[in-house]
Write a protein that holds these residues in place. Structure first.
Motif, PDB file in Angstrom:
ATOM      1  N   LYS A   4       0.824  -1.207   0.000  1.00 55.78           N
ATOM      2  CA  LYS A   4       0.000   0.000   0.000  1.00 55.78           C
ATOM      3  C   LYS A   4       0.862   1.262   0.000  1.00 55.78           C
ATOM      4  O   LYS A   4       0.647   2.176  -0.814  1.00 55.78           O
ATOM      5  N   GLU A   5       1.853   1.305   0.882  1.00 55.36           N
ATOM      6  CA  GLU A   5       2.685   2.511   0.965  1.00 55.36           C
ATOM      7  C   GLU A   5       3.514   2.699  -0.294  1.00 55.36           C
ATOM      8  O   GLU A   5       3.717   3.834  -0.743  1.00 55.36           O
ATOM      9  N   SER A  19       4.178   7.820   6.041  1.00 54.50           N
ATOM     10  CA  SER A  19       4.184   6.695   5.107  1.00 54.50           C
ATOM     11  C   SER A  19       5.502   5.940   5.168  1.00 54.50           C
ATOM     12  O   SER A  19       5.531   4.699   5.183  1.00 54.50           O
ATOM     13  N   ASN A  36      -5.542   9.758   0.901  1.00 54.12           N
ATOM     14  CA  ASN A  36      -4.560   8.795   1.387  1.00 54.12           C
ATOM     15  C   ASN A  36      -3.180   8.960   0.753  1.00 54.12           C
ATOM     16  O   ASN A  36      -2.210   8.379   1.227  1.00 54.12           O
ATOM     17  N   VAL A  37      -3.082   9.726  -0.329  1.00 54.43           N
ATOM     18  CA  VAL A  37      -1.804   9.904  -1.019  1.00 54.43           C
ATOM     19  C   VAL A  37      -0.937  10.874  -0.213  1.00 54.43           C
ATOM     20  O   VAL A  37      -1.382  11.981   0.115  1.00 54.43           O
ATOM     21  N   LEU A  53       1.048   4.161  -2.806  1.00 53.72           N
ATOM     22  CA  LEU A  53       0.723   5.548  -2.475  1.00 53.72           C
ATOM     23  C   LEU A  53       1.892   6.475  -2.785  1.00 53.72           C
ATOM     24  O   LEU A  53       1.696   7.594  -3.290  1.00 53.72           O
TER      25      LEU A  53
END
Length: 733
Positions: free
Chosen positions: A396-397, A547, A536-537, A400
């Motif tokens: 996910k990170e 992040s 979320n970015v 992103l």
């Protein structure tokens, strides 16, 4: 008058003669008449009944025993006290009758035989101490050498069951020098082969069996032993020799299932011996068409799946294994093995970790707890639980952060692509769920939503994926696709689910549309979804730092899972190297050096290089002391004396509750105890102290290190128990 006197005299003489005869038949008498009397009485009364009761109990146990042909068959049937509960009346009666000989016929030649029956019956009931005592009594006091050897053969088997292999080998060495009768020699060979089979010494085991088969008569039991020999040759990679024994199975009146599995293994070996052979020409199609194999089709497809994987045809392997799972309702154990292989393929070949975890979950529910693989599967499932969590965070990170590096125009376009892909996936998934609801009514239990539904018997609703899918569909229509978390109905609550790539998108609090109600690009709802994604970015420095911290910590946990739980040193090393490369000032740096040292191995050149880095960069750290050959004050480890006194001092600190002081003392001087008799004892005390001072994470890692560093420790079983407890609920020691 005279006649009456003679009659009285004769009567008295008869009674006296009987009394005199009985007196002479004492069980301690050495007269031939007495011995003959007790021999006959014990043999044809008590001992005969005891022997028959034991034989009946063994027959019933063998009839009830279910072989798992996916596992290596034991050469001998197990002595299981739980299973023996079903024949306890027969075994108890055997003990009672055999005891009569010991109590009333001490001078009988059947005394030793009765003690053997007595000992064997007690072993079946799990009364190990009494059973072993009876057998040792025969060896120590028996009058017949053959009986003594029979007792030793059985004693050897008892030692194997209790995993007392040193004593078992000692008995085997003694018996190998004795002149054994044919039956005793046969039992000795089988038990000796069983001993080496249990130790994983398959080459020695099959070598003994090769000399044993000429002594065996044609029987279903002989067929079973041939199958076990074939399996061991398979494990040794000797497929041609294995097939010779699988062929012999059919010549010894096997059961239908045994003959079937023997044929399956033989066909499998044909492919191993000739990798270019087409699976369609091996003979599987013929077996699938045979109506006698209707209930065994799952095994046929399972074997075809394994062979397709062996030929590196992963899609075909998954297809065959899927068919096996779909047919596996009548054989849950086979279905469990099918799920295990699907889990392994998804993990190793496809790297679909969440699907792999789902298959492991299902396999663990169906797998019998008594098999050897159960604990391995349980440990791997538990490891994957944590692995999937950390892997998803990293994925996910990464996703992103890739989005954050795009220009504003490219980012806006990418978010549109993600929403569009998500809508397409949502519609396809809901169509699939509707098709499942329409195509079948009831399915098998505990099948993950990603697995094919299978028609079968009615189950409890919470185990019925069909009803679960229906409930999910109803929920999604009303509330949207929400994550599993607390307070999910709070307004405005957003999700931080994975952004794995263009084909996936994070979940959010926006209600889902029905199948026919598609989101329109540019609409208000579309923009709302895009706003949630954009939130979320990590576009600001603060968000980027958060992040980065989340990804670093997830990589650190992922590397330790690879190293300690999944036992994959290469992947652990690459993960640790990634952390050191991307985060050169990582807060875990000194521990990462130590983990690199462990992963490469203390004796390798790379391991020694990382040891040098650790001791140079962090000379006073705990990890440096663990790998150092000298104590903190520079003294050579060999110079420290009286480890017993040192241990007592540390233990007294522990007993007084001075945990920090005791832990510091042990970790400073632990290198001094390397190679000594007290090394693992100090390491065990260190485990207790870490549990008191540092918490679960460090405690579980210390346990894993102990298991790795001290595989021969006498405390190994205790530490394994600690590991099991730690994997559940963790509390202060």
């Amino acid at each position: 008058m005279i006649y009456r006197f003679v009659k009285i005299f004769s009567s008295g003489f008869s009674i006296g003669a009987i009394l005199l005869f009985l007196a002479s038949c004492s069980q301690y008498s050495t007269r031939p008449g007495a011995i003959t009397f007790h021999n006959i009485t014990s043999r044809y009364n008590a001992y005969f009944i005891a022997e028959q009761e034991l034989a009946e109990a063994e027959f019933l146990l063998q009839q009830a025993y279910k072989d798992d042909y996916n596992q290596l068959l034991p050469i001998l049937y197990p002595m299981d006290s739980i299973a023996s509960g079903a024949v306890k009346p027969q075994l108890s009666n055997a003990i009672e009758k055999a005891s009569i000989v010991a109590e009333r016929h001490q001078n009988s030649k059947w005394l030793d035989n009765s003690y053997i029956v007595l000992g064997k019956a007690r072993l079946y009931l799990g009364q190990w101490a009494d059973g072993l005592e009876a057998l040792r009594f025969v060896f120590a006091n028996g009058k017949d050498e053959d009986d003594k050897n029979d007792a030793l053969v059985l004693l050897m088997r008892a030692y194997i069951i209790k995993e007392d292999y040193s004593n078992a080998l000692g008995v085997a060495e003694y018996l190998s020098q004795q002149p054994l009768k044919k039956e005793a020699r046969l039992q000795f060979y089988l038990i000796k082969a069983y001993l080496h089979q249990n130790n994983g010494e398959y080459l020695t085991s099959v070598a003994i069996l090769e000399n044993t088969f000429p002594l065996l008569k044609k029987s279903p039991e002989t067929a079973r032993i041939h199958f076990a020999a074939g399996q061991m040759y398979d494990l040794l990679g000797q497929y041609a020799l294995a097939n010779q024994h699988y062929k012999s199975v059919g010549k010894n009146s096997p059961s239908y299932d045994l003959n079937f599995y023997s044929s399956m293994n033989s066909l499998q070996n044909r492919v191993f011996l000739n990798p270019d052979i087409d699976l369609s020409t091996v003979g599987f199609d013929k077996m699938l068409k045979d109506r006698k194999n209707e209930d065994l089709k799952d095994k046929i497809y399972f074997t075809m799946g394994l062979l397709a994987e062996h030929k590196d045809n992963i899609p075909e392997a998954i297809s065959y294994l899927g068919k096996s799972a779909a047919l596996g309702n009548k054989n849950p154990t086979q279905k469990a093995y099918t799920y295990l292989h699907l889990a392994r393929i998804n993990y190793e070949s496809l790297e679909k970790f969440e699907i792999s975890k789902a298959y492991y979950d299902s396999a663990l529910v169906l797998l019998p707890q008594g098999i050897l693989d159960y604990q391995i599967v349980s440990d791997r499932k538990r490891a994957l639980d944590g692995f999937v969590t950390q892997y998803n965070i990293v994925t996910k990170e990464d996703s992103l952060q890739r989005l954050a590096k795009l220009s504003s125009t490219a980012l806006d376009s990418k978010l549109d692509d993600i929403i569009e892909a998500r809508e397409k996936a949502r519609i396809e998934e809901e169509k699939r769920q509707k098709a499942i609801l329409q195509a079948s009514t009831v399915v098998s239990p505990v099948v993950p939503s990603s697995l094919p539904a299978v028609a079968g018997e009615r189950r409890w609703e919470l185990y019925d994926p069909n009803l679960i899918e229906k409930g999910k569909l109803e929920f999604k229509r009303q509330w949207g696709n929400r994550p599993l978390e607390d307070d999910w109905r709070r307004s405005g609550k957003t999700s931080t689910a994975s952004l794995a790539g263009a084909a996936s998108a994070p979940q959010n609090a926006t209600p889902e549309k029905a199948v026919d109600d598609k989101l329109v690009k540019g609409s208000e709802e579309w923009e709302q979804v895009k706003a949630v994604l954009l939130k979320n970015v990590p576009l600001t420095d603060e968000q980027w730092l958060v992040s980065e911290q989340a990804k670093e910590e997830a990589l650190y946990q992922l590397g330790k899972i690879y190293r300690f739980d999944l036992k994959e040193d290469k992947k652990a090393i690459s993960t640790f190297e990634r952390i050191l490369q991307e985060y050169p000032e990582s807060k875990h740096k000194e521990e990462l050096y130590y983990l690199m040292f462990l992963s490469y191995g203390a004796e390798s050149a790379q391991g020694l290089a990382w040891k040098q880095k650790l001791t140079t960069a962090f000379p006073h750290s705990t990890y440096a002391r663990l790998v150092s050959d000298k104590t903190e004050n520079g003294a050579d480890n060999n110079a420290l004396k009286n480890p017993q006194v040192a241990y007592e001092n540390s233990y007294q600190l522990y007993a007084r509750g001075e945990y920090d002081t005791a832990l510091k003392d042990i970790e400073q001087n632990l290198p001094a105890y390397k190679g000594g008799a007290f090394e693992d004892k100090f390491a065990l005390l260190r485990l207790f102290l870490i549990g008191k001072v540092r918490g679960k994470e460090d405690y579980t890692q210390a346990i894993s290190e102990f298991l790795q560093l001290y595989p021969q420790s006498i405390y190994l079983e205790r530490v394994k128990e600690m590991q099991e407890l730690a994997s559940g609920s963790f509390g202060r020691l």
